[in-house]
Design a protein around this motif. Structure first.
Motif, PDB file in Angstrom:
ATOM      1  N   ALA A  94       0.832  -1.206   0.000  1.00  0.00           N
ATOM      2  CA  ALA A  94       0.000   0.000   0.000  1.00  0.00           C
ATOM      3  C   ALA A  94       0.864   1.253   0.000  1.00  0.00           C
ATOM      4  O   ALA A  94       0.594   2.217  -0.739  1.00  0.00           O
ATOM      5  CB  ALA A  94      -0.925  -0.011   1.215  1.00  0.00           C
ATOM      6  N   ALA A  95       1.925   1.242   0.827  1.00  0.00           N
ATOM      7  CA  ALA A  95       2.837   2.389   0.868  1.00  0.00           C
ATOM      8  C   ALA A  95       3.551   2.561  -0.466  1.00  0.00           C
ATOM      9  O   ALA A  95       3.679   3.672  -0.984  1.00  0.00           O
ATOM     10  CB  ALA A  95       3.846   2.206   1.996  1.00  0.00           C
ATOM     11  N   GLY A  96       4.024   1.447  -1.029  1.00  0.00           N
ATOM     12  CA  GLY A  96       4.730   1.512  -2.309  1.00  0.00           C
ATOM     13  C   GLY A  96       3.839   1.964  -3.442  1.00  0.00           C
ATOM     14  O   GLY A  96       4.262   2.741  -4.310  1.00  0.00           O
ATOM     15  N   ASP A  97       2.607   1.501  -3.452  1.00  0.00           N
ATOM     16  CA  ASP A  97       1.666   1.884  -4.503  1.00  0.00           C
ATOM     17  C   ASP A  97       1.372   3.382  -4.444  1.00  0.00           C
ATOM     18  O   ASP A  97       1.257   4.047  -5.481  1.00  0.00           O
ATOM     19  CB  ASP A  97       0.376   1.076  -4.340  1.00  0.00           C
ATOM     20  CG  ASP A  97      -0.480   1.097  -5.596  1.00  0.00           C
ATOM     21  OD1 ASP A  97       0.075   0.976  -6.707  1.00  0.00           O
ATOM     22  OD2 ASP A  97      -1.706   1.246  -5.465  1.00  0.00           O
ATOM     23  N   PHE A  98       1.291   3.908  -3.230  1.00  0.00           N
ATOM     24  CA  PHE A  98       1.029   5.340  -3.055  1.00  0.00           C
ATOM     25  C   PHE A  98       2.226   6.168  -3.518  1.00  0.00           C
ATOM     26  O   PHE A  98       2.061   7.176  -4.217  1.00  0.00           O
ATOM     27  CB  PHE A  98       0.722   5.623  -1.587  1.00  0.00           C
ATOM     28  CG  PHE A  98       0.394   7.059  -1.299  1.00  0.00           C
ATOM     29  CD1 PHE A  98      -0.852   7.584  -1.609  1.00  0.00           C
ATOM     30  CD2 PHE A  98       1.336   7.904  -0.714  1.00  0.00           C
ATOM     31  CE1 PHE A  98      -1.157   8.914  -1.352  1.00  0.00           C
ATOM     32  CE2 PHE A  98       1.043   9.229  -0.447  1.00  0.00           C
ATOM     33  CZ  PHE A  98      -0.212   9.744  -0.769  1.00  0.00           C
ATOM     34  N   GLY A 238       2.105  -2.406  10.449  1.00  0.00           N
ATOM     35  CA  GLY A 238       1.985  -1.539   9.274  1.00  0.00           C
ATOM     36  C   GLY A 238       3.202  -0.652   9.096  1.00  0.00           C
ATOM     37  O   GLY A 238       3.718  -0.493   7.982  1.00  0.00           O
ATOM     38  N   LEU A 239       3.679  -0.068  10.202  1.00  0.00           N
ATOM     39  CA  LEU A 239       4.891   0.746  10.143  1.00  0.00           C
ATOM     40  C   LEU A 239       6.073  -0.100   9.683  1.00  0.00           C
ATOM     41  O   LEU A 239       6.886   0.349   8.855  1.00  0.00           O
ATOM     42  CB  LEU A 239       5.177   1.347  11.518  1.00  0.00           C
ATOM     43  CG  LEU A 239       6.480   2.152  11.659  1.00  0.00           C
ATOM     44  CD1 LEU A 239       6.487   3.343  10.708  1.00  0.00           C
ATOM     45  CD2 LEU A 239       6.676   2.614  13.109  1.00  0.00           C
ATOM     46  N   ALA A 240       6.167  -1.314  10.211  1.00  0.00           N
ATOM     47  CA  ALA A 240       7.251  -2.218   9.798  1.00  0.00           C
ATOM     48  C   ALA A 240       7.166  -2.525   8.308  1.00  0.00           C
ATOM     49  O   ALA A 240       8.195  -2.677   7.632  1.00  0.00           O
ATOM     50  CB  ALA A 240       7.190  -3.506  10.614  1.00  0.00           C
ATOM     51  N   GLY A 241       5.944  -2.597   7.766  1.00  0.00           N
ATOM     52  CA  GLY A 241       5.789  -2.830   6.333  1.00  0.00           C
ATOM     53  C   GLY A 241       6.366  -1.692   5.508  1.00  0.00           C
ATOM     54  O   GLY A 241       7.058  -1.916   4.503  1.00  0.00           O
ATOM     55  N   ALA A 242       6.104  -0.453   5.925  1.00  0.00           N
ATOM     56  CA  ALA A 242       6.662   0.703   5.210  1.00  0.00           C
ATOM     57  C   ALA A 242       8.181   0.712   5.299  1.00  0.00           C
ATOM     58  O   ALA A 242       8.871   1.013   4.314  1.00  0.00           O
ATOM     59  CB  ALA A 242       6.078   1.990   5.787  1.00  0.00           C
ATOM     60  N   LEU A 243       8.718   0.389   6.478  1.00  0.00           N
ATOM     61  CA  LEU A 243      10.173   0.363   6.647  1.00  0.00           C
ATOM     62  C   LEU A 243      10.797  -0.808   5.892  1.00  0.00           C
ATOM     63  O   LEU A 243      11.932  -0.708   5.409  1.00  0.00           O
ATOM     64  CB  LEU A 243      10.524   0.287   8.133  1.00  0.00           C
ATOM     65  CG  LEU A 243      10.041   1.467   8.993  1.00  0.00           C
ATOM     66  CD1 LEU A 243      10.594   1.356  10.404  1.00  0.00           C
ATOM     67  CD2 LEU A 243      10.437   2.797   8.368  1.00  0.00           C
ATOM     68  N   TYR A 244      10.072  -1.908   5.791  1.00  0.00           N
ATOM     69  CA  TYR A 244      10.537  -3.043   4.979  1.00  0.00           C
ATOM     70  C   TYR A 244      10.704  -2.599   3.527  1.00  0.00           C
ATOM     71  O   TYR A 244      11.694  -2.944   2.869  1.00  0.00           O
ATOM     72  CB  TYR A 244       9.521  -4.176   5.081  1.00  0.00           C
ATOM     73  CG  TYR A 244       9.865  -5.412   4.276  1.00  0.00           C
ATOM     74  CD1 TYR A 244      10.474  -6.508   4.878  1.00  0.00           C
ATOM     75  CD2 TYR A 244       9.563  -5.497   2.913  1.00  0.00           C
ATOM     76  CE1 TYR A 244      10.787  -7.656   4.148  1.00  0.00           C
ATOM     77  CE2 TYR A 244       9.871  -6.625   2.176  1.00  0.00           C
ATOM     78  CZ  TYR A 244      10.480  -7.702   2.804  1.00  0.00           C
ATOM     79  OH  TYR A 244      10.788  -8.820   2.068  1.00  0.00           O
ATOM     80  N   LEU A 245       9.737  -1.842   3.042  1.00  0.00           N
ATOM     81  CA  LEU A 245       9.810  -1.345   1.667  1.00  0.00           C
ATOM     82  C   LEU A 245      11.014  -0.423   1.493  1.00  0.00           C
ATOM     83  O   LEU A 245      11.730  -0.497   0.491  1.00  0.00           O
ATOM     84  CB  LEU A 245       8.523  -0.600   1.321  1.00  0.00           C
ATOM     85  CG  LEU A 245       8.421  -0.020  -0.082  1.00  0.00           C
ATOM     86  CD1 LEU A 245       8.363  -1.132  -1.120  1.00  0.00           C
ATOM     87  CD2 LEU A 245       7.186   0.874  -0.202  1.00  0.00           C
ATOM     88  N   ALA A 246      11.260   0.451   2.478  1.00  0.00           N
ATOM     89  CA  ALA A 246      12.408   1.356   2.401  1.00  0.00           C
ATOM     90  C   ALA A 246      13.718   0.585   2.486  1.00  0.00           C
ATOM     91  O   ALA A 246      14.692   0.932   1.812  1.00  0.00           O
ATOM     92  CB  ALA A 246      12.327   2.382   3.533  1.00  0.00           C
ATOM     93  N   ARG A 247      13.730  -0.447   3.306  1.00  0.00           N
ATOM     94  CA  ARG A 247      14.966  -1.221   3.507  1.00  0.00           C
ATOM     95  C   ARG A 247      15.316  -2.050   2.278  1.00  0.00           C
ATOM     96  O   ARG A 247      16.459  -2.064   1.824  1.00  0.00           O
ATOM     97  CB  ARG A 247      14.780  -2.139   4.722  1.00  0.00           C
ATOM     98  CG  ARG A 247      15.829  -3.241   4.878  1.00  0.00           C
ATOM     99  CD  ARG A 247      17.148  -2.696   5.385  1.00  0.00           C
ATOM    100  NE  ARG A 247      18.103  -3.771   5.635  1.00  0.00           N
ATOM    101  CZ  ARG A 247      19.053  -4.159   4.798  1.00  0.00           C
ATOM    102  NH1 ARG A 247      19.161  -3.571   3.616  1.00  0.00           N
ATOM    103  NH2 ARG A 247      19.898  -5.127   5.112  1.00  0.00           N
ATOM    104  N   PHE A 248      14.357  -2.759   1.722  1.00  0.00           N
ATOM    105  CA  PHE A 248      14.643  -3.690   0.631  1.00  0.00           C
ATOM    106  C   PHE A 248      14.239  -3.159  -0.733  1.00  0.00           C
ATOM    107  O   PHE A 248      14.633  -3.737  -1.757  1.00  0.00           O
ATOM    108  CB  PHE A 248      13.949  -5.031   0.893  1.00  0.00           C
ATOM    109  CG  PHE A 248      14.426  -5.722   2.140  1.00  0.00           C
ATOM    110  CD1 PHE A 248      15.658  -6.345   2.169  1.00  0.00           C
ATOM    111  CD2 PHE A 248      13.650  -5.726   3.287  1.00  0.00           C
ATOM    112  CE1 PHE A 248      16.107  -6.980   3.315  1.00  0.00           C
ATOM    113  CE2 PHE A 248      14.083  -6.353   4.441  1.00  0.00           C
ATOM    114  CZ  PHE A 248      15.323  -6.979   4.459  1.00  0.00           C
ATOM    115  N   GLY A 249      13.447  -2.075  -0.761  1.00  0.00           N
ATOM    116  CA  GLY A 249      13.048  -1.501  -2.043  1.00  0.00           C
ATOM    117  C   GLY A 249      12.242  -2.443  -2.904  1.00  0.00           C
ATOM    118  O   GLY A 249      12.308  -2.381  -4.143  1.00  0.00           O
TER     119      GLY A 249
END
Length: 348
Positions: A94-98, A238-249
């Motif tokens: 969801a964070a990545g799509d946004f 949910g916060l961990a999901g956003a940080l996962y996206l930032a960490r692994f791209g």
């Protein structure tokens, strides 16, 4: 306006000093094992604890620490949330799509937290209000969320090239060897620990986990506390999901699959009693750091990664066995104390 918060004493709740001492000793033991393991690995591989090595170690632990903190609060209330892996995955996408659509990265993180909190509300209502066992509820929502995620995401994937460069940099940069993600995780950890220790509602979570019936009789809003624990757990996932996206791209429909088992292992290994009412979020964070360190240490010393899951399972079984032994020991001591009380009264 501030209020002085008095400690909560629940009628019928017996003190468990022996169990508390053992759990504190376990946290110190985990820290000692962690230090010795890292020192031994450094002696074998001098490049292991380089600046980049320390940063990678902390980055790998950050996501698990955040989810473990939320899971620990739920377990303290004598519940469990098995849907955290699915929540992490759907929040990451969801964070990545946004962001991919031109959205602000900070707002994307807020959206991820809100997505996680919404699923936390669902779990909390079913468990706290509906009185359905948390194991059944969250096992069901695990598959429901994963199914919805698969339908929504399909074959799409989010890659680093589709994200904001500043967002990706945030997932890797830091102050010397301390990544920004690690600093954020430490702030969240400290805030949750402070809440559980110094706020009445936080201490009531322990009362609920120790003895739900006695807590209800003492006026603790048990349903509200259970709901709050699940909402917090979902928000942190949910916060961990956003940080996962930032960490692994990267994020796709499989992101977070199986993550819940690692989270539960970290919490229990960290000394949070699976029967509720004992442990701390600091212990859960140490357990997360230990498990992620094992994942880094074994390849560094030439051990196959297949042993990682086996060791995690062994640690989980040992932790649960220790909790059970200590609980039986405490129960025996309390029975002996009660048996002596009438004789003491007669002699007096």
């Amino acid at each position: 306006m501030t209020a002085t918060l008095e400690p909560v004493h629940v009628a019928g709740q017996a003190p468990r000093p022996l169990l508390d001492r053992v759990l504190r000793m376990r946290e110190l033991g985990i820290l000692l094992v962690l230090v010795l393991m890292l020192a031994a690995t450094q002696a074998d591989n001098t490049a292991f604890l380089s600046e980049q090595g320390i940063k990678d170690l902390l980055l790998n632990a950050t996501i698990l620490v955040l989810v473990a903190v939320g899971e620990a609060v739920v377990v303290i209330t004598r519940n469990v949330d098995l849907s955290v892996g699915s929540v992490l995955g759907v929040a990451a996408f969801a964070a990545g799509d946004f962001i991919q659509g031109g959205g602000n990265p900070m707002l994307a993180m807020v959206i991820a937290v809100l997505v996680g909190a919404a699923f936390g509300v669902l779990n909390g209502l079913l468990v706290g209000i509906g009185r359905v066992p948390s194991l059944v509820v969250t096992l069901g929502t695990l598959y429901i969320i994963r199914g919805l995620d698969s339908v929504w995401v399909g074959s799409r994937e989010i890659t680093a090239g589709q994200l904001s460069p500043g967002f990706v940099s945030f997932g890797h940069d830091g102050l010397w060897a301390i990544p920004y993600l690690g600093i954020l995780a430490a702030v969240v950890l400290s805030a949750v620990a402070y809440y559980l220790r110094d706020y009445r509602s936080g201490r009531e979570c322990y009362a609920l986990g120790s003895n739900p019936q006695a807590a209800a009789l003492a006026g603790v809003p048990t349903r509200k506390r259970a709901l709050g624990a699940f909402v917090l757990c979902g928000a942190l996932a949910g916060l961990a999901g956003a940080l996962y996206l930032a960490r692994f791209g990267y994020a796709d429909a499989s992101t977070g699959t199986g993550y819940e088992l690692t989270v539960v292992s970290a919490v229990v290994v960290g000394g949070v009693g699976f029967t509720g009412g004992t442990g701390s979020v600091y212990g859960a964070a140490l357990g997360a750091l230990l498990l992620t360190s094992i994942n880094s240490v074994l390849p560094a010393i030439g051990v196959g990664s297949v042993w990682v899951e086996a060791i995690d399972g062994i640690l989980l079984l040992l932790a649960i066995s220790l909790d059970r032994v200590v609980a039986l020991r405490v129960a025996g001591l309390l029975r002996s104390r009660r048996a002596r009380e009438p004789r003491s009264t007669e002699n007096g």
